[in-house]
Every structure is written in C-alpha cells, then in structure tokens.
Scaffold this motif. Structure first.
Motif, PDB file in Angstrom:
ATOM      1  N   PHE A  31       0.830  -1.200   0.000  1.00 51.87           N
ATOM      2  CA  PHE A  31       0.000   0.000   0.000  1.00 51.87           C
ATOM      3  C   PHE A  31       0.870   1.259   0.000  1.00 51.87           C
ATOM      4  O   PHE A  31       0.559   2.249  -0.666  1.00 51.87           O
ATOM      5  N   ASN A  35       0.130   3.876  -3.080  1.00 47.62           N
ATOM      6  CA  ASN A  35      -0.629   5.110  -2.859  1.00 47.62           C
ATOM      7  C   ASN A  35      -0.143   6.271  -3.735  1.00 47.62           C
ATOM      8  O   ASN A  35      -0.923   6.849  -4.497  1.00 47.62           O
ATOM      9  N   GLN A  69      -5.370   8.727  -1.500  1.00 45.16           N
ATOM     10  CA  GLN A  69      -5.263   7.331  -1.899  1.00 45.16           C
ATOM     11  C   GLN A  69      -4.849   6.463  -0.709  1.00 45.16           C
ATOM     12  O   GLN A  69      -5.326   5.342  -0.540  1.00 45.16           O
ATOM     13  N   LYS A  72      -7.818   5.954   1.532  1.00 43.03           N
ATOM     14  CA  LYS A  72      -8.791   5.074   0.883  1.00 43.03           C
ATOM     15  C   LYS A  72      -8.360   3.615   1.007  1.00 43.03           C
ATOM     16  O   LYS A  72      -9.159   2.755   1.397  1.00 43.03           O
ATOM     17  N   ASN A  73      -7.093   3.336   0.691  1.00 43.47           N
ATOM     18  CA  ASN A  73      -6.606   1.951   0.714  1.00 43.47           C
ATOM     19  C   ASN A  73      -6.490   1.405   2.131  1.00 43.47           C
ATOM     20  O   ASN A  73      -6.980   0.319   2.444  1.00 43.47           O
ATOM     21  N   ILE A  77      -9.397  -1.372   2.802  1.00 45.34           N
ATOM     22  CA  ILE A  77      -8.834  -2.715   2.644  1.00 45.34           C
ATOM     23  C   ILE A  77      -7.897  -3.060   3.800  1.00 45.34           C
ATOM     24  O   ILE A  77      -7.941  -4.154   4.358  1.00 45.34           O
ATOM     25  N   CYS A 131       4.025   1.736   6.248  1.00 45.35           N
ATOM     26  CA  CYS A 131       3.171   2.234   5.159  1.00 45.35           C
ATOM     27  C   CYS A 131       3.206   3.755   5.089  1.00 45.35           C
ATOM     28  O   CYS A 131       3.353   4.336   4.010  1.00 45.35           O
TER      29      CYS A 131
END
Length: 254
Positions: A31, A35, A69, A72-73, A77, A131
C-alpha cells in the motif's frame, strides 16, 4: 510482570511462525508504494483508455491526491485485513486447548488478554508506520507537500480506529469460541457505526469519522476541532472493550 513478558514473547514468535507478521507487513508495504504511484499515474491512465476524439481536462495530481489514496486503501482494505488476521485471538487458543493448560498452571487470564492485545497493537503499529513512511517518502519525492494540513492528526485517527477494531476483535473472541463469530462481531460494530452516522447530530461523536473523513482534514475543508469528540469516544470505547473482555474472560469456562 514476568509472566506477561514471557507470554508476549511467545505471541510475537507465534505471529512470526504463522506468517501473520509477514502478511501484515507485506500488505502495508505494498500500500505504501501503491498510494503515490496510483495518484501519479491515474491521469495518464485515464487519457490512455479514453475513447478516441474525446477530450477531458484532468487536474494535475498533487500530494493531497497521494494521501487521499492512502486513506482510501488503508482505511478500507487495510483495516479489513487487520480485523480478519486478528479475529481469533482467544478463540484459536481455546480451540487448540493450549490456553487451558497454561491457565491451569497459574497463568492469569488478564495477562493472556493484555499480551494478546499488546502484540496485536504492536504489529498493527509497525505495519502502519512502514506504510506511512513509504507513502511520505514517495509523496515528498514527487510533489511539494507544503499544502498538506493536519496530516498527523488524520494519520493518528486511522491508527486509533485500527486499535478499536483490535479491541473489538478481542471482545468478540472472548464472547465466542469461533474466530468467525468474532469477525462478525467486529463487522457488526462497523456496520452500526455507518448506520448511526446517518443521524447528523451523532456524527461528531462517531469513531467512523476517523476513517471516513480524514481527506477533509488534510485538504483543509474540515476543522481539526470537529474531530476531538470522535477521538475521545474512540479512546473510551477501546478502554470499555478491554474492560469487558477482562470481566467476561475471567468468568468464561474454557
């Protein structure tokens, strides 16, 4: 205290042996790379797949798009993966019968819960930091990040919501003897939060704001002061879930 550290060490080693740590870190590292790259390449991909003769003016991607992004990810998820991986924290031990043996030898049930929760939060934090770090590095490389506002509070909100999911997983696992029931408990909690969020007067208290509206924080369209209550309620729910887990587990028949 010695028993706590010993059981925590055992949990860390088990997380590595069962590839739970590897899976979690790999997913969040992926991720972290995706992103900013998705934000950077989206306008080009749209132009490539646009029908011949059609023209569309697309804004240039920016650092805000990269972090949007990210939220969102990770906020969708990533948190779902987190909840699934830790859904059977206690139920798995009960099913294997290992917990009965340790408790009968004098290991405190509260120690078991504290160690389980500590390890889950630690793994979540490490994966999340990786991340964030990778996303931040690529974002600074591609764009000027000076336009980003309230980034740290927005990131903290997503992390805190992840801790809430882990506390919910722990309580659900204590209440049942199945990891599936624990996951349903956490999923039901999130579903209730989304339903309650329909009521405008309740929105500022709802922990779901921490993962559904961080983009408004970094873009400046929402004020940080409007999230203080959601932070406080989320922290209170975490403490409540942990307390309930301890109380229920002390009386639970293994």
């Amino acid at each position: 205290m010695r028993a706590y550290w010993a059981f925590t060490k055992k949990e860390l080693m088990e997380s590595a042996a069962t590839y739970r740590l590897l899976i979690l870190v790999c997913i969040f590292l992926l991720f972290g790379v995706m992103n900013p790259l998705i934000a950077k390449m989206t306008p080009q991909l749209v132009k490539e797949f646009m029908p011949a003769g059609m023209q569309m003016v697309l804004p240039e991607p920016s650092a805000v798009d990269s972090w949007m992004q990210f939220f969102k990810n990770v906020g969708q998820i990533g948190l779902a993966v987190l909840a699934i991986l830790f859904s059977g924290m206690i139920a798995g031990e009960i099913q294997k019968g290992t917990l009965v043996l340790m408790v009968t030898k004098g290991l405190s049930r509260t120690t078991v819960l504290c160690s389980k929760f500590t390890v889950s939060v630690l793994l979540w934090t490490v994966s999340y930091v990786f991340c964030v770090g990778i996303t931040y590095g690529y974002t600074v490389y591609f764009w000027n990040a000076d336009e980003i506002k309230n980034l740290m509070p927005a990131l903290l909100g997503v992390w805190l919501f992840g801790v809430l999911l882990l506390a919910s997983d722990l309580l659900g696992s204590v209440l049942s003897k199945s990891s599936y029931t624990s996951l349903l408990f956490t999923g039901g909690l999130v579903a209730v939060m989304f339903l309650v969020n329909i009521v405008p007067k309740v929105q500022k208290y709802n922990p779901i704001r921490l993962v559904s509206e961080p983009s408004g924080l970094i873009s400046g369209s929402l004020k940080l002061s409007g999230f203080y209550t959601a932070f406080a309620v989320t922290g209170g729910m975490i403490l409540m879930f942990l307390l309930l887990s301890v109380l229920v587990f002390r009386k639970k028949q293994l």
